[in-house]
Design an enzyme around this catalytic site. Structure first.
Site, PDB file in Angstrom:
ATOM      1  CB  ALA A   1      -3.246 -10.076   2.791  1.00 21.99           C
TER       2      ALA A   1
ATOM      3  NE  ARG B   1       7.444 -13.339   0.275  1.00 17.31           N
ATOM      4  CZ  ARG B   1       7.864 -13.686  -0.932  1.00 17.31           C
ATOM      5  NH1 ARG B   1       8.996 -14.350  -1.065  1.00 17.31           N
ATOM      6  NH2 ARG B   1       7.157 -13.393  -1.998  1.00 17.31           N
TER       7      ARG B   1
ATOM      8  CE1 TYR C   1       1.416 -21.474  -9.753  1.00 15.07           C
ATOM      9  CE2 TYR C   1       0.277 -21.821 -11.831  1.00 15.07           C
ATOM     10  CZ  TYR C   1       0.301 -21.303 -10.547  1.00 15.07           C
ATOM     11  OH  TYR C   1      -0.787 -20.613 -10.058  1.00 15.07           O
TER      12      TYR C   1
ATOM     13  N   GLY D   1      -8.656 -19.290 -13.560  1.00 13.77           N
ATOM     14  CA  GLY D   1      -7.834 -19.224 -14.775  1.00 13.77           C
ATOM     15  C   GLY D   1      -7.052 -17.923 -14.717  1.00 13.77           C
TER      16      GLY D   1
ATOM     17  CB  THR E   1      -2.687 -10.581  -9.689  1.00 14.59           C
ATOM     18  OG1 THR E   1      -1.986 -11.742 -10.163  1.00 14.59           O
ATOM     19  CG2 THR E   1      -4.147 -10.928  -9.471  1.00 14.59           C
ATOM     20  CD  GLU E   2       2.097  -6.744  -7.238  1.00  9.51           C
ATOM     21  OE1 GLU E   2       3.040  -7.329  -6.662  1.00  9.51           O
ATOM     22  OE2 GLU E   2       1.576  -5.711  -6.788  1.00  9.51           O
TER      23      GLU E   2
HETATM   24  P1  NDP Z   1       0.263 -11.912  -6.672  1.00  8.47           P
HETATM   25  O1  NDP Z   1       1.679 -12.058  -7.105  1.00  8.47           O
HETATM   26  O2  NDP Z   1      -0.425 -10.636  -6.977  1.00  8.47           O
HETATM   27  O3  NDP Z   1       0.133 -12.233  -5.103  1.00  8.47           O
HETATM   28  C1  NDP Z   1       0.840 -13.283  -4.505  1.00  8.47           C
HETATM   29  C2  NDP Z   1       0.771 -13.134  -3.002  1.00  8.47           C
HETATM   30  O4  NDP Z   1       1.423 -14.259  -2.402  1.00  8.47           O
HETATM   31  C3  NDP Z   1       1.459 -11.889  -2.503  1.00  8.47           C
HETATM   32  O5  NDP Z   1       0.668 -11.261  -1.532  1.00  8.47           O
HETATM   33  C4  NDP Z   1       2.740 -12.408  -1.895  1.00  8.47           C
HETATM   34  O6  NDP Z   1       3.117 -11.611  -0.779  1.00  8.47           O
HETATM   35  C5  NDP Z   1       2.321 -13.798  -1.417  1.00  8.47           C
HETATM   36  N1  NDP Z   1       3.479 -14.665  -1.296  1.00  8.47           N
HETATM   37  C6  NDP Z   1       4.272 -15.130  -2.298  1.00  8.47           C
HETATM   38  N2  NDP Z   1       5.285 -15.842  -1.811  1.00  8.47           N
HETATM   39  C7  NDP Z   1       5.154 -15.830  -0.450  1.00  8.47           C
HETATM   40  C8  NDP Z   1       5.913 -16.367   0.606  1.00  8.47           C
HETATM   41  N3  NDP Z   1       7.032 -17.067   0.403  1.00  8.47           N
HETATM   42  N4  NDP Z   1       5.489 -16.172   1.874  1.00  8.47           N
HETATM   43  C9  NDP Z   1       4.363 -15.450   2.109  1.00  8.47           C
HETATM   44  N5  NDP Z   1       3.604 -14.915   1.150  1.00  8.47           N
HETATM   45  C10 NDP Z   1       4.002 -15.087  -0.127  1.00  8.47           C
HETATM   46  O7  NDP Z   1      -0.511 -13.135  -7.366  1.00  8.47           O
HETATM   47  P2  NDP Z   1      -2.052 -13.622  -7.281  1.00  8.47           P
HETATM   48  O8  NDP Z   1      -2.855 -12.773  -6.425  1.00  8.47           O
HETATM   49  O9  NDP Z   1      -2.475 -13.845  -8.675  1.00  8.47           O
HETATM   50  O10 NDP Z   1      -1.825 -15.063  -6.627  1.00  8.47           O
HETATM   51  C11 NDP Z   1      -2.498 -15.503  -5.466  1.00  8.47           C
HETATM   52  C12 NDP Z   1      -2.777 -16.992  -5.596  1.00  8.47           C
HETATM   53  O11 NDP Z   1      -3.640 -17.212  -6.708  1.00  8.47           O
HETATM   54  C13 NDP Z   1      -1.535 -17.846  -5.842  1.00  8.47           C
HETATM   55  O12 NDP Z   1      -1.655 -19.031  -5.085  1.00  8.47           O
HETATM   56  C14 NDP Z   1      -1.617 -18.156  -7.332  1.00  8.47           C
HETATM   57  O13 NDP Z   1      -0.960 -19.351  -7.652  1.00  8.47           O
HETATM   58  C15 NDP Z   1      -3.126 -18.258  -7.505  1.00  8.47           C
HETATM   59  N6  NDP Z   1      -3.630 -18.128  -8.854  1.00  8.47           N
HETATM   60  C16 NDP Z   1      -3.363 -16.986  -9.588  1.00  8.47           C
HETATM   61  C17 NDP Z   1      -3.862 -16.892 -10.882  1.00  8.47           C
HETATM   62  C18 NDP Z   1      -3.562 -15.730 -11.763  1.00  8.47           C
HETATM   63  O14 NDP Z   1      -3.737 -15.847 -12.996  1.00  8.47           O
HETATM   64  N7  NDP Z   1      -3.145 -14.589 -11.248  1.00  8.47           N
HETATM   65  C19 NDP Z   1      -4.720 -17.945 -11.434  1.00  8.47           C
HETATM   66  C20 NDP Z   1      -4.887 -19.089 -10.583  1.00  8.47           C
HETATM   67  C21 NDP Z   1      -4.391 -19.144  -9.325  1.00  8.47           C
HETATM   68  P3  NDP Z   1       4.605 -11.147  -0.408  1.00  8.47           P
HETATM   69  O15 NDP Z   1       5.392 -11.136  -1.690  1.00  8.47           O
HETATM   70  O16 NDP Z   1       4.446  -9.795   0.204  1.00  8.47           O
HETATM   71  O17 NDP Z   1       5.061 -12.181   0.557  1.00  8.47           O
HETATM   72  C1  8X3 Z   2      -2.407 -19.092 -12.819  1.00 11.82           C
HETATM   73  C2  8X3 Z   2      -3.072 -19.326 -14.116  1.00 11.82           C
HETATM   74  O1  8X3 Z   2      -2.707 -20.235 -16.486  1.00 11.82           O
HETATM   75  O2  8X3 Z   2      -0.943 -18.892 -15.536  1.00 11.82           O
HETATM   76  O3  8X3 Z   2      -2.488 -20.188 -11.979  1.00 11.82           O
HETATM   77  O4  8X3 Z   2      -1.310 -21.121 -14.750  1.00 11.82           O
HETATM   78  S1  8X3 Z   2      -1.947 -19.928 -15.265  1.00 11.82           S
END
Ligand code: NDP
Ligand code: 8X3
Length: 249
Positions: A9, A33, A150, A181, A185-186
């Protein structure tokens, strides 16, 4: 008032979902974290709803269980679990991939999701109600060059999502996956280890999904009537057709 626990979050999709849920009157548990970010967001959202923070790394089994057991009163009754925490680490061919990156992706995206689910499921089983949303990816539906581990981690999320739905059938618990897709984000900052120029390039030349778009879909999914379970949903930017086909200017 429904209670939702959101992993990851502190950023991106999880953060936007927390903001949306607060506006819609859900009680929220924010996990991650980065403690300062959790505290800041709690302060911001407490104006609208009841908020708790849980500061743990999903890889650390005992911390996951201790944190969730420490929840007070109404926060213990978790109606909705958003299994969102996760990232890609690296984008390298399998022959030169980093084993630390592999460990991180499998430990966080797969095992972390399992630990959190395992800690929350007994309450849902007891109450015979609950809703688990697993954040997968298009990377869990297809494999793209250098995505190897991944993609494997997100294919595992796809399998776990199906397995959960099968095993929990008859217990009144809804289980579904949302598979985005490209979302801006970060995510790419983490994948490219802070190389922001490389990260920004991923989203240039087209309109990527925004984390608010996914939060909107998550909100839609959790507000369907109880007999409706959205089992598996894939969403891409209009400019994207597959992981490797993206129409850019
Ligand atoms: P961000 O990097 O913006 O957010 C990732 C979040 O995951 C952060 O809040 C981070 O919190 C948390 N996180 C990472 N590692 C840990 C850990 N070891 N323990 C607890 N929390 C953790 O990325 P997104 O919002 O894009 O990603 C969120 C989800 O969406 C992921 O599962 C990603 O694979 C998925 N996704 C993203 C896509 C994209 O293109 N962005 C597309 C498809 C899926 P903190 O570092 O504070 O712990
Ligand atoms: C995040 C989307 O295309 O970078 O899951 O794998 S991609």
């Amino acid at each position: 008032m429904k209670t939702a626990l959101i992993t990851g979050a502190t950023s991106g999709i999880g953060r936007s979902t927390a903001i949306r849920f607060a506006k819609e009157g859900f009680r929220i548990i924010l996990c991650g974290r980065r403690k300062e970010r959790l505290e800041e967001l709690k302060k911001e959202l407490s104006v609208e709803t009841e908020v708790q923070i849980l500061n743990f790394d999903v890889r650390k089994r005992e911390d996951v269980f201790h944190s969730i057991e420490s929840l007070p009163g109404d926060f213990r009754h978790i109606d909705i679990l958003i299994n969102n925490a996760g990232n890609a680490h690296g984008l390298d061919p399998i022959q030169s991939g980093s084993m630390d990156d592999w460990d991180a992706m499998l430990d966080i995206n797969v095992k972390g999701l399992l630990y959190v689910s395992k800690a929350i499921l007994p309450g849902m089983m007891e109450r015979k109600s609950g809703h688990i949303i697993n954040i997968g990816s298009t990377a869990g539906k297809e494999v793209y060059p250098n995505g190897n581990v991944y993609c494997a981690s997100k294919h595992a999320v796809d399998a776990i999502n199906q397995g959960m739905r099968i095993d929990l059938n008859g217990n009144g618990i809804r289980v579904g996956a949302i598979n985005p897709g490209l979302v801006h984000t970060e995510f790419s900052d983490v994948r490219f280890k802070g190389d922001s120029e490389k990260a920004e390039k991923v989203y240039q030349g087209f309109k990527a999904l925004q984390p608010e778009d996914i939060a909107d879909i998550i909100h839609f999914v959790v507000t369907r009537p109880y007999h409706v379970n959205i089992a598996d949903l894939t969403v891409m930017p209009t400019a994207q057709a597959t992981s490797t086909i993206v129409s850019k200017d």
